[in-house]
Structure formats: structure tokens, C-alpha cells
Design a protein around this motif. Structure first.
Motif, mmCIF file in Angstrom:
data_model
loop_
_atom_site.group_PDB
_atom_site.id
_atom_site.type_symbol
_atom_site.label_atom_id
_atom_site.label_comp_id
_atom_site.label_asym_id
_atom_site.label_seq_id
_atom_site.Cartn_x
_atom_site.Cartn_y
_atom_site.Cartn_z
ATOM 1 N N SER A 1 3.075 -3.820 9.519
ATOM 2 C CA SER A 1 3.998 -2.797 10.014
ATOM 3 C C SER A 1 5.242 -2.708 9.136
ATOM 4 O O SER A 1 5.742 -1.615 8.864
ATOM 5 C CB SER A 1 4.390 -3.100 11.464
ATOM 6 O OG SER A 1 3.290 -2.963 12.326
ATOM 7 N N VAL A 2 5.737 -3.859 8.684
ATOM 8 C CA VAL A 2 6.907 -3.859 7.794
ATOM 9 C C VAL A 2 6.565 -3.151 6.477
ATOM 10 O O VAL A 2 7.364 -2.364 5.950
ATOM 11 C CB VAL A 2 7.389 -5.299 7.543
ATOM 12 C CG1 VAL A 2 8.460 -5.331 6.455
ATOM 13 C CG2 VAL A 2 7.927 -5.905 8.831
ATOM 14 N N ILE A 3 5.378 -3.420 5.937
ATOM 15 C CA ILE A 3 4.960 -2.759 4.702
ATOM 16 C C ILE A 3 4.881 -1.253 4.893
ATOM 17 O O ILE A 3 5.334 -0.469 4.043
ATOM 18 C CB ILE A 3 3.604 -3.325 4.231
ATOM 19 C CG1 ILE A 3 3.766 -4.756 3.730
ATOM 20 C CG2 ILE A 3 2.997 -2.452 3.129
ATOM 21 C CD1 ILE A 3 2.460 -5.435 3.371
ATOM 22 N N GLU A 4 4.313 -0.806 6.018
ATOM 23 C CA GLU A 4 4.212 0.625 6.274
ATOM 24 C C GLU A 4 5.583 1.261 6.434
ATOM 25 O O GLU A 4 5.817 2.386 5.981
ATOM 26 C CB GLU A 4 3.363 0.884 7.517
ATOM 27 C CG GLU A 4 1.901 0.511 7.357
ATOM 28 C CD GLU A 4 1.233 1.230 6.197
ATOM 29 O OE1 GLU A 4 1.606 2.378 5.903
ATOM 30 O OE2 GLU A 4 0.353 0.624 5.569
ATOM 31 N N LEU A 5 6.498 0.556 7.069
ATOM 32 C CA LEU A 5 7.864 1.070 7.184
ATOM 33 C C LEU A 5 8.507 1.224 5.813
ATOM 34 O O LEU A 5 9.147 2.242 5.520
ATOM 35 C CB LEU A 5 8.704 0.129 8.053
ATOM 36 C CG LEU A 5 8.436 0.156 9.561
ATOM 37 C CD1 LEU A 5 9.205 -0.964 10.249
ATOM 38 C CD2 LEU A 5 8.818 1.496 10.157
ATOM 39 N N CYS A 6 8.332 0.229 4.955
ATOM 40 C CA CYS A 6 8.912 0.287 3.610
ATOM 41 C C CYS A 6 8.257 1.379 2.769
ATOM 42 O O CYS A 6 8.940 2.087 2.014
ATOM 43 C CB CYS A 6 8.773 -1.071 2.927
ATOM 44 S SG CYS A 6 9.736 -2.390 3.695
#
Length: 323
Positions: free
Chosen positions: A67-72
Motif C-alpha cells: 500500500s505504501v508503494i502504491e501511494l508513492c
């Protein structure tokens, strides 16, 4: 100097985006704004749901990292999309040479980390389903943290090497990129590459980021499918739903990446690449939270608990929110 040499000077590029459709830009801006807000909200909800779980096995930590990767990834391209969707330059939006290199490096690093992370999640599923008695002893939180760090470092290493290789190519002719951000496929078109040799770094990156992790994922899925036949009906349904969510995300990610990057430049269509990029930078990140919330019971229960905490004035919500 010749034109090829002049083109390699750091004067920047012009991102065409969707400037050839001036009447569609306001509607496109509103659509992309809604998609990005939904993506941010969905992934933040996943993060809140994982944080609300008392015990966090490595799979939940991997999901949190995803999820953090997708946000970034959304933040890497959202500024370009917003700029290109609003009225501005007649032909495109300018971006500096360094800015283009940084954007490409960040996009490849995050996408590469996601490729490795999906393989790590497949290994975690394999151990949980095929070797449940050894799972707690082998897949410890420490191992999960080391795998997560290795995924990030692997994506960073590949992105740095690929960015250096691409931006050492001589650029000739027009610096207009038929794209809305500095993607590898867009940068190869103005490059003066007359042979496949200069495209070898991209093929090598695809080998490391796509082929090797996908082989590990397919091997894990084969072993999991064989193990599912030996499980009881209740455990089989839970394991199958978890595997289905991971496979759906894997096929979305690897399918778009393979179709976009694993082909020679001579056979690529810049406008088709731009359309595909619009899908995998907007649609697939929007689907990831939906897929995991529908197929993963633990995440679905955690999301319901978080949403219950957000409802004020209800005693039941207060009980759910207690640690």
C-alpha cells in the motif's frame, strides 16, 4: 556539434500528455482527480486496517508495504497528470533533464520493489499453506523485515542502473515525449538507437524484475494448488481466497508491465504505451485495495473494524476501537 550531441545537453523534454485533446482535458482532470483520491483513500484504509490488527504476521506487513508503494507511485505521477490535464502550453508540459531522470528512477524503483514484494508474498503464502508447522519458525517477523528491505534495495539498485543507462543514450530529433510522465518506453523513442544493443539494459531490467520473480510466483502457486487439494473444505476456502487475491494483483501488475516493456522499440506505439500507462498507474492501484478487502477475510474484518471506529456516537464502535 551535431544534433545528437546537442540533444544530450540537459535542456529537458516536453511531455505531450493529452494536449492533443484540449476539449477532454477538464473532464480528464476531474476523472483522474477522483481516481487518485479513491486510490489514496483505499490504500490509507488498508494501512489503518493493518495497524488495527493486534498481531501482524509477515503477510500483513507485506500488504502494508504494498500500500505504501502504491501511494508513492501515485504521488510520483499525480503532479504530471494534474499539470497536463489543466490548460497550459500548446504542445505539452516542460520538464527538466534532471527532473525527468529523477521521476523515471523513482517510478522504476517503486515498480521494481513491487515486483520483488509480490514474489516475497508468494513465498509467504507457500510456507503458510504448504508447511504450516514450520511457518512460525521459518517466516519470523525478522525475516519478513529483511525481505521487505531487500525488495526496496533491489528495486533501488535496478532503477539506478537503468536510469544511468537510459540517460546516457544520445537523444536526437524532437524532445517531445508522447507520454504524461518520464517512462522508459517514452524515452527510448527519441533516443538515437539504431540497434538492439542499446536496449539491452531495459531487457536486463525486465529479466530481473519480471522473469525471475514471476517464475518464483508460478512455482509457489503450483505447489500451493497441489497442497490445497489436501486441505479440508473450510481451510481450503480461506487459503484459496487469499491466493486468489494475490494472483489477481500479480496478473494485473506483471501483465501490464510485460506488455509495455518486453518488446523492441521498433514495434512499440507511443500512444498505445501512453494508454497502457494510464491504466497501470491509475486503474490497477485503485483495484488493489478492493481486491484484498474482498478476498482476504482478515483484512476485510480489520477494515470493518476501522470503519466502525469512524462512526461516532455508537457504543458498539467504541467497543471495537478498544485495544
Amino acid at each position: 556539434m551535431d544534433s545528437a550531441s546537442n540533444a544530450t545537453l540537459p535542456h529537458g523534454f516536453l511531455l505531450q500528455g493529452f494536449f492533443e485533446f484540449p476539449h477532454l482535458r477538464p473532464a480528464l482532470f476531474l476523472l483522474l482527480l477522483a481516481v487518485h483520491l479513491s486510490t489514496l483513500g483505499g490504500n490509507l484504509l488498508i494501512l489503518a486496517a493493518v495497524a488495527s490488527v493486534p498481531s501482524r504476521p509477515p503477510m500483513l506487513l507485506f500488504l502494508c508495504q504494498l500500500s505504501v508503494i502504491e501511494l508513492c507511485l501515485t504521488l510520483v505521477v499525480v503532479r504530471s497528470l494534474a499539470d497536463l490535464s489543466m490548460p497550459g502550453h500548446a504542445r505539452g508540459s516542460p520538464i527538466s533533464f534532471l527532473g525527468c531522470a529523477v521521476q523515471m528512477q523513482m517510478f522504476v524503483a517503486l515498480g521494481g520493489a513491487e515486483c520483488f514484494l509480490l514474489a516475497a508474498m508468494a513465498y509467504d503464502l507457500y510456507m503458510a499453506i504448504c508447511h504450516p508447522l514450520l511457518y512460525a519458525a521459518v517466516v519470523t517477523p525478522g525475516l519478513g523485515a529483511r525481505l521487505a528491505l531487500a525488495c526496496c534495495l533491489g528495486g533501488l539498485a535496478v532503477s539506478l542502473g537503468l536510469t544511468v543507462a537510459v540517460f546516457h543514450l544520445p537523444f536526437c530529433g524532437s524532445r517531445l515525449l508522447v507520454h504524461f510522465f518520464c517512462d522508459i518506453s517514452a524515452l527510448l523513442h527519441p533516443a538515437c538507437t539504431r540497434s538492439y544493443v542499446q536496449e539491452l539494459p531495459l531487457l536486463g531490467a525486465c529479466l530481473v524484475l519480471l522473469l525471475l520473480p514471476s517464475m518464483l510466483i508460478l512455482a509457489s502457486c503450483g505447489a500451493i494448488a497441489a497442497a490445497l487439494r489436501r486441505l479440508l473444505s473450510g481451510g481450503r476456502h480461506k487459503a484459496a481466497s487469499t491466493c486468489a487475491s494475490h494472483l489477481a494483483v500479480t496478473f494485473l501488475h506483471y501483465g501490464c508491465a510485460t506488455f509495455t516493456y518486453v518488446q523492441p522499440k521498433a514495434t512499440c506505439s507511443p500512444r498505445l504505451d501512453r494508454t497502457l500507462a494510464l491504466v497501470y498507474t491509475n486503474v490497477t492501484p485503485l483495484l488493489y485495495p478492493l481486491i484484498y478487502s474482498l478476498c482476504n477475510r482478515e483484512i476485510a474484518a480489520a477494515i470493518r473494524r476501522v470503519l466502525g471506529c469512524l462512526r461516532p456516537g455508537k457504543a458498539r464502535s467504541e467497543r471495537l476501537c478498544e485495544p
